[in-house]
Design an enzyme around this catalytic site. Structure first.
Site, PDB file in Angstrom:
ATOM      1  N   GLU A   1      40.760  26.417 -58.335  1.00 51.19           N
ATOM      2  CA  GLU A   1      41.224  27.176 -59.504  1.00 51.19           C
ATOM      3  C   GLU A   1      42.317  28.111 -59.021  1.00 51.19           C
ATOM      4  O   GLU A   1      42.072  28.967 -58.172  1.00 51.19           O
ATOM      5  CB  GLU A   1      40.090  27.992 -60.158  1.00 51.19           C
TER       6      GLU A   1
ATOM      7  N   GLU B   1      31.699  29.189 -58.794  1.00 47.51           N
ATOM      8  CA  GLU B   1      31.701  30.661 -58.632  1.00 47.51           C
ATOM      9  C   GLU B   1      30.290  31.252 -58.624  1.00 47.51           C
ATOM     10  O   GLU B   1      30.006  32.214 -59.349  1.00 47.51           O
ATOM     11  CB  GLU B   1      32.557  31.313 -59.728  1.00 47.51           C
TER      12      GLU B   1
HETATM   13  O1  AHR Z   1      39.414  29.115 -65.529  1.00 46.62           O
HETATM   14  C1  AHR Z   1      38.754  30.120 -66.234  1.00 46.62           C
HETATM   15  C2  AHR Z   1      37.544  30.686 -65.498  1.00 46.62           C
HETATM   16  O2  AHR Z   1      37.946  31.423 -64.387  1.00 46.62           O
HETATM   17  C3  AHR Z   1      36.578  29.677 -64.949  1.00 46.62           C
HETATM   18  O3  AHR Z   1      35.665  29.265 -65.895  1.00 46.62           O
HETATM   19  C4  AHR Z   1      35.883  30.430 -63.853  1.00 46.62           C
HETATM   20  O4  AHR Z   1      35.478  29.583 -62.819  1.00 46.62           O
HETATM   21  C5  AHR Z   1      36.914  31.454 -63.412  1.00 46.62           C
HETATM   22  O5  AHR Z   1      36.379  32.718 -63.347  1.00 46.62           O
END
Ligand code: AHR
Length: 498
Positions: free
Chosen positions: A294, A175
């Site tokens: 994610e 990210e």
């Molecule tokens: O999964 C939790 C968080 O969400 C992670 O660390 C990040 O990549 C995202 O914003």
């Protein structure tokens, strides 16, 4: 409860693409109690000789995870991988800035590899592009994948790991478009750094596959320009482009929330278009695929900062029936987009935004646990282009959407298939004809269903089995068709054999 009719047409000639096994992956971050008290808990009566919780390993194995992404997440962008290798009593305790917690480093790269072996999943490591250098990224590949005879490979051997870990999948940062990220960069800065890191990493081991950071979600002001810019710079060195997204019923609008597949599908389509554009612009023969590394439901507002404690309770979401039905649609989207989506990792596998919770030595499975388990065990072979005819449901967010959200798969080797059906109507049962169009004799093997009366129903420590996927009686097949009742607010799986 009223009843309507629907039809689902299955034709095994109408294939989309092979389903990548890596679509059934998970994500484990040094955040809250995912690693400590989740995976690794040497004090627990559940611990094995390595300190891994046997009950958690067993639950994860049943979910048939194919890959696990590690160590972060936002944690990654301040992490020095050297802190987590070597004798445990010499590893530093550090202030961890992303989640404002204390990191003991008792679990690191080698423990992670052992954990992956224990659940038979492929490791997917991530390198720090925040505070980390391209040199440190390259060194970690050497540490993990080079047999021996050089500084970093010999260091691994000296840590009692004689054989290389052979880590194939590598995320180049996390990210990096987010202002919250430690060492956040703009798209040009990140694209250049990721390109240089990936070059060195692939010189260390040309067999590895790399993942570029995409936008953190589709609400980012830089989306999808970030994706285009970073891809244009780093295209030839990357194999996958990452997507992240957390869904939620933030407006308390269940009808729209239950139509989340529309938004998820659009997100893939925009990025698929971006990939095609960049490939054409670069006159490239190389392909880059999507890695949704994610994804999960996350909106209920549990704390996310640990006040500098060890393994704090962070983001421990309680999931209900409507969340499980959104997860089922997400997995339907993975199958329907399997021509471009090749990796996906649910965030996270235990305790943190997870359908699996530990409390002391106990373990709770939330409803979406069962949804993922059915997909990961049954979706095999080719994704099919399923034709669905269903009444429409009105939503504020997406206008009218079909009441049924469906995907299906067929394995030509075993001649077995599976159909995954979500009835997102809150009031109407769908009496659904499943019609096989191939003309071969069909046998239905199993049918499973998860349903409840109230979208807000959930499991709890006092009532842990309120929402589970139950085996239901299989419908008869006559003239290549079977009729199945899909209650409102339900997820159903039917497996068949041709
Ligand atoms: O999964 C939790 C968080 O969400 C992670 O660390 C990040 O990549 C995202 O914003």
């Amino acid at each position: 409860m009223s009843t309507s009719k629907a039809q689902v047409f299955i034709d095994t000639n109408r294939t989309i693409a092979s389903i990548s096994p890596l679509l059934f992956g998970g994500f484990a971050e040094h955040m809250g109690r995912c690693i400590y008290e989740g995976i690794y808990d040497p004090e627990s009566s559940q611990a094995d000789s390595r300190g891994f919780r046997k009950d958690v390993l067993d639950a994860l194995r049943k979910q048939a995870y194919t890959t696990i992404r590690y160590p972060g997440g936002n944690f990654l962008s301040g992490y020095n991988w050297l802190d987590g290798v070597g004798p445990k009593d010499q590893r530093p305790r550090r202030r961890e800035l992303a989640w404002q917690s204390t990191e003991t480093n008792q679990f690191g790269t080698n423990e992670f590899i052992e954990f992956c072996t224990a659940i038979d999943a492929k490791p997917m490591l991530a390198v720090n592009m925040g505070t980390g250098t391209i040199q440190a990224a390259s060194d970690l590949v050497e540490y993990c994948n080079v047999p021996d005879g050089t500084y970093w490979s010999d260091l691994r051997v000296s840590h009692d790991y004689k054989d290389p870990h052979d880590v194939r999948y590598w995320c180049v940062g996390n990210e990096m478009d987010g202002f919250w990220q430690i060492g956040h960069l703009d798209a040009v800065e990140y694209g250049k750094k990721a390109l240089e890191a990936a070059k060195m990493m692939k010189w260390q081991d040309p067999t590895i596959k790399t993942v570029l950071c995409g936008s953190s979600n589709d609400r980012m002001p830089t989306y999808p320009e970030w994706d285009r810019t970073a891809l244009e710079i780093a295209w030839e060195a990357m194999d996958y482009h990452s997507m992240h997204y957390y869904a939620g019923n933030r407006e308390s609008d269940t009808a729209s929330y239950l139509a989340s597949a529309v938004l998820l599908e659009r997100f893939v389509e925009t990025l698929e278009g971006t990939l095609r554009y960049v490939k054409a612009k670069r006159r490239s023969k190389h392909d880059v695929y999507l890695s949704w590394d994610e994804w999960q439901v996350w909106y209920k507002g549990d704390p996310i900062q640990g006040n500098w404690t060890e393994a704090p309770h962070l983001a421990e979401e309680i999931y209900n029936l409507e969340d499980a039905l959104v997860v089922a649609q997400w997995l339907n989207v993975f199958l329907r987009k399997s021509h471009v989506l090749k990796i996906a990792c649910v965030a996270q596998i235990v305790n943190v935004i997870s359908w699996l919770q530990t409390r002391g030595d106990e373990l709770l499975k939330q409803p979406s646990y069962y949804v993922f388990k059915l997909f990961s065990n049954l979706a095999r072979g080719e994704a099919l282009d399923t034709l669905v005819k269903a009444p429409m449901v009105e939503t504020k967010e997406y206008d009218a959407v079909p009441a049924l959200d469906v995907s299906s798969s067929f394995n030509f080797e075993t001649q077995k298939g599976a159909i995954f059906l979500v009835n997102r109507s809150q009031t109407e049962a769908m009496v659904t004809d499943i019609v096989w169009q191939n003309g071969n004799p069909v046998q239905i093997d199993e049918a499973w269903q998860l349903t409840g009366r109230d979208p807000k129903e959930s499991n709890s420590w006092d009532d842990p089995n309120r929402l589970v996927a139950n085996a239901i009686s299989t419908p008869d097949v006559k003239d290549d068709r079977a009729t199945i009742q899909l209650p409102p607010l339900s997820f159903t799986v039917v497996t068949f054999q041709l």
